[in-house]
Design a protein around this motif. Structure first.
Motif, PDB file in Angstrom:
ATOM      1  N   LEU A  44       9.142   4.103   0.590  1.00 28.69           N
ATOM      2  CA  LEU A  44       8.597   3.267  -0.484  1.00 28.69           C
ATOM      3  C   LEU A  44       7.331   3.896  -1.068  1.00 28.69           C
ATOM      4  CD1 LEU A  44       8.769   0.762  -2.177  1.00 28.69           C
ATOM      5  CD2 LEU A  44       7.708  -0.521  -0.312  1.00 28.69           C
ATOM      6  N   VAL A  45       6.449   4.406  -0.226  1.00 30.92           N
ATOM      7  CA  VAL A  45       5.223   5.050  -0.715  1.00 30.92           C
ATOM      8  C   VAL A  45       5.567   6.300  -1.531  1.00 30.92           C
ATOM      9  CG1 VAL A  45       3.156   6.316   0.015  1.00 30.92           C
ATOM     10  CG2 VAL A  45       3.692   4.099   1.044  1.00 30.92           C
ATOM     11  N   VAL A  46       6.462   7.136  -1.025  1.00 30.24           N
ATOM     12  CA  VAL A  46       6.864   8.348  -1.749  1.00 30.24           C
ATOM     13  C   VAL A  46       7.482   7.971  -3.092  1.00 30.24           C
ATOM     14  CG1 VAL A  46       8.584  10.216  -1.734  1.00 30.24           C
ATOM     15  CG2 VAL A  46       7.072   9.872   0.232  1.00 30.24           C
TER      16      VAL A  46
ATOM     17  N   TRP B 257      11.877  14.055  13.021  1.00 33.17           N
ATOM     18  CA  TRP B 257      10.647  14.023  13.814  1.00 33.17           C
ATOM     19  C   TRP B 257      10.607  12.822  14.763  1.00 33.17           C
ATOM     20  CZ3 TRP B 257       6.720  14.886   9.250  1.00 33.17           C
ATOM     21  CH2 TRP B 257       6.840  16.201   8.773  1.00 33.17           C
ATOM     22  N   SER B 258      11.723  12.139  14.909  1.00 32.14           N
ATOM     23  CA  SER B 258      11.828  10.926  15.736  1.00 32.14           C
ATOM     24  C   SER B 258      10.894   9.829  15.253  1.00 32.14           C
ATOM     25  CB  SER B 258      11.543  11.243  17.213  1.00 32.14           C
ATOM     26  OG  SER B 258      12.487  12.171  17.692  1.00 32.14           O
ATOM     27  N   LEU B 259      10.747   9.733  13.939  1.00 26.62           N
ATOM     28  CA  LEU B 259       9.912   8.693  13.331  1.00 26.62           C
ATOM     29  C   LEU B 259      10.714   7.847  12.345  1.00 26.62           C
ATOM     30  CD1 LEU B 259       6.687  10.795  12.706  1.00 26.62           C
ATOM     31  CD2 LEU B 259       6.962   8.919  14.338  1.00 26.62           C
ATOM     32  N   ALA B 260      11.989   7.658  12.644  1.00 26.51           N
ATOM     33  CA  ALA B 260      12.845   6.885  11.743  1.00 26.51           C
ATOM     34  C   ALA B 260      12.320   5.466  11.540  1.00 26.51           C
ATOM     35  CB  ALA B 260      14.274   6.855  12.274  1.00 26.51           C
ATOM     36  N   ASP B 261      11.592   4.934  12.519  1.00 30.72           N
ATOM     37  CA  ASP B 261      11.059   3.579  12.386  1.00 30.72           C
ATOM     38  C   ASP B 261       9.958   3.498  11.327  1.00 30.72           C
ATOM     39  OD1 ASP B 261       9.451   5.170  14.014  1.00 30.72           O
ATOM     40  OD2 ASP B 261       8.678   3.475  15.145  1.00 30.72           O
ATOM     41  N   ARG B 262       9.426   4.600  10.866  1.00 26.41           N
ATOM     42  CA  ARG B 262       8.406   4.615   9.814  1.00 26.41           C
ATOM     43  C   ARG B 262       8.997   4.962   8.453  1.00 26.41           C
ATOM     44  NH1 ARG B 262       5.514   1.624  10.013  1.00 26.41           N
ATOM     45  NH2 ARG B 262       3.851   2.614   8.902  1.00 26.41           N
ATOM     46  N   ALA B 263      10.302   5.241   8.416  1.00 30.50           N
ATOM     47  CA  ALA B 263      10.920   5.746   7.193  1.00 30.50           C
ATOM     48  C   ALA B 263      10.887   4.748   6.043  1.00 30.50           C
ATOM     49  CB  ALA B 263      12.358   6.187   7.465  1.00 30.50           C
TER      50      ALA B 263
END
Length: 173
Positions: A78-80, A67-73
């Motif tokens: 960690l939350v998951v 989803w082009s959100l690798a910077d939030r991974a």
């Protein structure tokens, strides 16, 4: 409508004192994303074991990369991991045989919505805050609370619950 089974979530900023206990609760109806507000969504069923947790982390990272959100991974993984670990520690023992949990990831306007659904009925309760910062257990929901804009839980009749966390889709600046 607020009740003991469906309380209203208060933002952390509204707590009277910084050391007040964190209380996970279900979202108010206006805070729930409506289906038409959802962007992409992904889900995964997993068994509560080491391999299942590894799959959950990899699935989260790969989904966000797609989803082009690798910077939030990093934050999302960690939350998951914390939510899945809580499901394994607290909900899975109540079920005969291997417990299965469901991981959900969805993109809503401006945020990632992460959820873990497990067979347990008990509300998630953060461990009391204390001075033992190096303790091994009991910090997971405090970590979730720190990384998420908001989080809470929903009962899933006839049995189970979904614990969710909403993270900003953009990293903090």
């Amino acid at each position: 409508m607020p009740s003991s089974a469906y309380p209203v979530l208060r933002p952390l900023s509204e707590l009277a004192a910084a050391d007040a206990p964190i209380r996970p609760v279900a979202p108010a109806p206006r805070e729930r994303p409506r289906p038409r507000d959802h962007g992409p969504a992904a889900g995964l069923r997993l068994v509560c074991d080491r391999a299942g947790f590894a799959r959950a982390r990899a699935f989260t990272r790969e989904t966000l990369r797609g989803w082009s959100l690798a910077d939030r991974a990093d934050d999302a993984v960690l939350v998951v991991a914390e939510l899945a670990a809580n499901a394994a520690a607290h909900a899975a023992p109540a079920v005969a045989g291997p417990a299965e949990v469901r991981l959900g990831i969805s993109l809503v306007p401006g945020a990632l919505l992460l959820s873990v659904t497990d067979p347990g009925d008990d509300a998630p309760v953060p461990a009391p805050a204390d001075d033992r910062v190096l303790r091994e257990h009991g910090r997971g929901l405090h970590i979730v609370d720190t990384l998420a804009d908001t989080w809470g839980w929903l009962p899933r009749p006839p049995r189970g619950k979904t614990v969710w966390a909403r993270l900003p889709a953009r990293p903090p600046t």
